[in-house]
Design an enzyme around this catalytic site. Structure first.
Site, PDB file in Angstrom:
ATOM      1  N   ASP A  37       3.504   9.384  -1.118  1.00  0.00           N
ATOM      2  CA  ASP A  37       2.319   8.641  -0.687  1.00  0.00           C
ATOM      3  C   ASP A  37       2.105   7.475  -1.640  1.00  0.00           C
ATOM      4  OD1 ASP A  37       0.056   8.187   0.883  1.00  0.00           O
ATOM      5  OD2 ASP A  37      -0.612  10.272   0.759  1.00  0.00           O
ATOM      6  N   HIS A  50       0.820  -1.217   0.000  1.00  0.00           N
ATOM      7  CA  HIS A  50       0.000   0.000   0.000  1.00  0.00           C
ATOM      8  C   HIS A  50       0.854   1.267   0.000  1.00  0.00           C
ATOM      9  CE1 HIS A  50      -4.077  -1.752   0.784  1.00  0.00           C
ATOM     10  NE2 HIS A  50      -3.309  -2.786   1.034  1.00  0.00           N
TER      11      HIS A  50
END
Ligand code: GDG
Length: 467
Positions: free
Chosen positions: A367, A159
């Site tokens: 991110d 992730h």
């Protein structure tokens, strides 16, 4: 049909609405087919239990999903979770070598807990189960399962970002970690840049052979790698925006800020999210474009996160001081430039808040994806949408090209982009938003889940071989 077994560091009650990207996504994948969700309970084992050596699994059936959880003892929690996962892997994978604390005890705890997970999971597995392991806490899990004889198909999804090879190589155990990934049948990343970094690492460090864009051969195994950008449940979010709380929040915000230009930021208080840099850029906006004084208001929600890790405490103090300074320097009796809220806001209120804001600032320094960017798009009124200012360093930037992309380290450039977003014509906003909404609808969380699981089902069955 194969049963789905999901393994992640934490589990959650699938009936409750989940905050946070991973929980929403996992819930989605399990709801379709039913299955088993295995992970840490979030609890620390009492000293009595630890002394008696009990490490029992707790099982709970919720609808079609069985939750199987175990507690960790204090030392395992401190070394595996705080030490290695959040003190080494999280900072390094977000390119923050300066914040990493390398310690052999942490690496040993990480390996021990992955072995514990494998030992506890193995007896629960059926021969044709499809196993989907999530995130950086569990990189070596498949290798541990294979060492115990597991031949099931096992997929892994990262992730968070995959850093470039020289940054990865700073982790003392980098070879072991990356070799462990070859025990999976499929490794999924958030974006193409991550696939490129992983391939470059194994080609240079492990002499891997690139068979094609999606297949790497090394350690006697062929690994399927690909980018599966995670999405949101767009319909659920639109419904939330149109629901009672969504509308009430929207109307209350519109009234409260009727004479202001509202900007919104929603993040966990994490150093990867670029919050101090965002406040600097907003300050720059007030300095460069004085028409925003007494008008532009940034609501920054920073939900508490990992407060037992030192770096987070520093960030909290930095934000308190930056927000205090900008309000002290620019604030008026009836206007404060920044409303900084260091608390969790109810999920039902987020869509209304997004919709009432003319601009969203999603400006992480790094991110994996960033779901707030997608939630903001989903919550807008297509006839008069707000504009997204998005960091080029978020995984989402590969998909969301019609947002205004910025370099969050460049305060002046970001301020210019914010000004452009605030003054953009309605026609341009409508056109950009339509393209963005179309993209997040096509690649929503259902697409993500199906694309990953279809690819995993399509991989060749594994022979037992611990790399
Ligand atoms: C990791 C990766 C990747 C935030 N504050 C509140 C709140 N949130 C919700 C948001 C959103 C979620 O939390 C945050 O998701 P992100 O994607 O932005 O970031 P991470 O938590 O860092 O997640 C990330 C993600 O995994 C999925 O793969 O995109 O890159 O770092 O849903 O709305 N929710 C509520 N109150 C808050 O105050 N209710």
């Amino acid at each position: 049909m194969s049963r789905l077994v999901v393994v992640s560091n934490r589990t959650a009650d699938p009936r409750k609405s989940a905050a946070g990207g991973l929980a929403v996504a996992v819930k989605e994948s399990l709801q379709q087919t039913g299955g088993l969700w295995f992970g840490w309970s979030g609890k620390i084992r009492s000293e009595t239990d630890a002394a008696e050596g009990s490490q029992d699994l707790r099982r709970q059936t919720v609808g079609r999903v069985t939750l199987a959880t175990l507690d960790l003892d204090q030392h395992d929690h401190d070394t595996y979770y705080l030490g290695y996962a959040n003190g080494v892997l999280w900072p390094v994978f977000h390119y923050r070598l300066d914040l990493a604390k390398f310690d052999v005890q942490f690496a040993a705890g990480y390996r021990r807990v992955n072995q514990l997970f494998a030992r506890k999971l193995m007896p629960l597995l059926k021969p044709d189960d499809l196993i989907w392991v999530h995130d950086y806490h569990l990189i070596p899990l498949a290798a541990e399962l294979r060492a115990m004889g597991c031949t099931n198909r096992i997929g892994f999804f990262l992730h968070i970002p995959m850093p470039p090879p020289p940054i990865m190589a700073a982790i003392p155990e980098h070879e072991w970690l990356m070799r462990s990934l070859f025990a999976y049948d499929l490794v999924g990343f958030q974006c193409e840049l991550d696939v490129t970094h992983f391939a470059a690492y194994v080609e240079s460090e492990a002499q891997a052979e690139r068979l094609d864009r999606n297949h790497l051969r090394a350690f006697n195994r062929t690994l399927h790698v690909a980018a599966y950008p995670i999405g949101i449940d767009v319909d659920e979010f639109v419904n939330l925006a149109n629901g009672k709380e969504g509308r009430e929040t929207f109307e209350a915000m519109r009234e409260e800020y009727s004479r202001r230009r509202l900007l919104i930021g929603v993040d966990r208080l994490d150093y990867s999210k670029g919050l101090p840099q965002r406040v600097h850029a907003f300050r720059e906006l007030l300095a460069q474009y004085p028409e925003n004084r007494n008008s532009a208001t940034l609501i920054q929600i920073a939900s508490p996160s990992r407060e037992d890790v030192d770096a987070y405490d520093n960030l909290r103090r930095q934000m308190d001081s930056l927000c205090g300074a900008i309000n002290g320097d620019y604030g008026e009796l009836d206007w404060m430039p920044v409303r900084y809220i260091h608390r969790n806001v109810a999920r039902k209120r987020l869509p209304g808040l997004y919709r009432a804001s003319r601009v969203a600032l999603v400006t992480p320094l790094r991110d994996g994806m960033n779901l707030v960017a997608k939630e903001y798009i989903a919550a807008q009124d297509p006839a008069d949408p707000g504009m997204l200012v998005l960091s080029r360093f978020a995984g989402a930037a590969e998909q969301l090209k019609e947002a205004l992309l910025v370099n969050p380290y460049d305060a002046q450039g970001t301020a210019q982009a914010i000004e452009r977003a605030l003054t953009m014509s309605q026609e341009e906003r409508v056109n950009r938003h339509a393209a963005l909404l179309d993209r997040i609808r096509k690649q929503d969380v259902h697409w993500w889940c199906n694309a990953f699981l279809d690819a995993l089902k399509g991989t060749e069955t594994t022979a037992v071989a611990s790399p």
